[in-house]
Design a protein around this motif. Structure first.
Motif, PDB file in Angstrom:
ATOM      1  N   ALA A 115      15.026  10.848  42.090  1.00  0.00           N
ATOM      2  CA  ALA A 115      14.272  11.542  41.040  1.00  0.00           C
ATOM      3  C   ALA A 115      12.775  11.554  41.327  1.00  0.00           C
ATOM      4  CB  ALA A 115      14.547  10.907  39.678  1.00  0.00           C
ATOM      5  N   HIS A 116      12.260  10.483  41.909  1.00  0.00           N
ATOM      6  CA  HIS A 116      10.816  10.381  42.145  1.00  0.00           C
ATOM      7  C   HIS A 116      10.292  11.374  43.170  1.00  0.00           C
ATOM      8  CE1 HIS A 116      12.453   7.941  45.414  1.00  0.00           C
ATOM      9  NE2 HIS A 116      11.301   8.100  46.033  1.00  0.00           N
ATOM     10  N   GLU A 117      11.184  12.000  43.941  1.00  0.00           N
ATOM     11  CA  GLU A 117      10.749  12.942  44.973  1.00  0.00           C
ATOM     12  C   GLU A 117      11.192  14.380  44.677  1.00  0.00           C
ATOM     13  OE1 GLU A 117      14.418  11.910  48.055  1.00  0.00           O
ATOM     14  OE2 GLU A 117      12.534  10.780  48.184  1.00  0.00           O
ATOM     15  N   ALA A 138       3.414  12.200  36.061  1.00  0.00           N
ATOM     16  CA  ALA A 138       2.325  13.091  36.467  1.00  0.00           C
ATOM     17  C   ALA A 138       1.836  12.751  37.876  1.00  0.00           C
ATOM     18  CB  ALA A 138       1.176  13.017  35.465  1.00  0.00           C
ATOM     19  N   ALA A 139       1.685  11.465  38.184  1.00  0.00           N
ATOM     20  CA  ALA A 139       1.229  11.049  39.515  1.00  0.00           C
ATOM     21  C   ALA A 139       2.300  11.333  40.570  1.00  0.00           C
ATOM     22  CB  ALA A 139       0.868   9.563  39.514  1.00  0.00           C
ATOM     23  N   LEU A 140       3.556  11.134  40.215  1.00  0.00           N
ATOM     24  CA  LEU A 140       4.642  11.420  41.156  1.00  0.00           C
ATOM     25  C   LEU A 140       4.687  12.906  41.491  1.00  0.00           C
ATOM     26  CD1 LEU A 140       7.440   9.204  39.577  1.00  0.00           C
ATOM     27  CD2 LEU A 140       6.139   8.733  41.670  1.00  0.00           C
ATOM     28  N   LEU A 141       4.554  13.751  40.470  1.00  0.00           N
ATOM     29  CA  LEU A 141       4.588  15.198  40.697  1.00  0.00           C
ATOM     30  C   LEU A 141       3.389  15.635  41.530  1.00  0.00           C
ATOM     31  CD1 LEU A 141       6.030  17.864  40.220  1.00  0.00           C
ATOM     32  CD2 LEU A 141       4.757  18.093  38.075  1.00  0.00           C
ATOM     33  N   ALA A 155       5.315  10.488  30.427  1.00  0.00           N
ATOM     34  CA  ALA A 155       6.550   9.918  30.978  1.00  0.00           C
ATOM     35  C   ALA A 155       6.264   9.005  32.168  1.00  0.00           C
ATOM     36  CB  ALA A 155       7.491  11.036  31.408  1.00  0.00           C
ATOM     37  N   VAL A 156       7.103   7.975  32.275  1.00  0.00           N
ATOM     38  CA  VAL A 156       7.031   7.020  33.379  1.00  0.00           C
ATOM     39  C   VAL A 156       8.442   6.866  33.944  1.00  0.00           C
ATOM     40  CG1 VAL A 156       6.558   4.630  34.027  1.00  0.00           C
ATOM     41  CG2 VAL A 156       5.068   5.800  32.385  1.00  0.00           C
TER      42      VAL A 156
END
Length: 171
Positions: free
Chosen positions: A126-128, A152-155, A143-144
């Motif tokens: 999911a993180h990628e 937001a940082a992952l996206l 969301a975390v």
């Protein structure tokens, strides 16, 4: 015995048939299912098909979205419900990462970590996946993703190749 209410996050995808209509119908079915409450779906996004070999510009595009809900079901009971809904909408599991009428993934099950032969939560990729992160961020700007950090940082890290999906034009 009182059942524990657990927040969950589900991801939806479809690249065959009436993609948006299929996802919304499946979401309505899940929202009405015993043991599932407080169902809230994201806007839908469209993206290029992702295969084992990477993005496939020639395959039908996917429509994706996420939903959060509360459940009193166990993780495996919920998985059984998700897979039954997939079957109801014609899901065939004949090729890994192949075209499909409907795919529903369990991304988060409360704060639990689950790893067995049927289920891995949090979802291991999911993180990628921008097609999970982008609609999730629309649904919840704060969301975390457990174990990975703010959505937001992952996206921002993976980049957003998704595009808004017009549900009005799809019907």
């Amino acid at each position: 015995m009182i059942a524990q209410v657990v927040p969950v996050l589900l991801a939806f995808g479809s690249n065959l048939g009436g993609r948006g209509d299929t996802i919304r119908a499946a979401q309505r079915e899940l929202a009405a299912a015993p043991g599932i409450t407080a169902f809230e779906a994201s806007p839908l996004r469209e993206t290029v098909a992702l295969t084992l070999d990477g993005p496939d510009m020639h395959a039908p595009k996917y429509v994706n979205g996420v939903a959060r809900a509360d459940t009193t079901l166990t993780p495996h009971e919920l998985l059984d419900v998700l897979q039954a809904v997939e079957r109801d909408f014609g899901r065939v599991r004949d090729k890994r990462w192949g075209d499909r009428t409907l795919d529903i993934d369990l991304i988060l099950f409360g704060g639990r970590v689950i790893a067995d032969d049927r289920l891995t939560v949090p979802h291991p990729r999911a993180h990628e996946r921008d097609f999970v992160l982008a609609p999730w961020l629309q649904l919840d700007p704060h969301a975390v993703l457990m174990g990975h950090g703010p959505v937001a940082a992952l996206l921002e890290r993976v980049g957003d190749t998704t595009a808004p999906f017009s549900e009005e034009a799809a019907t």
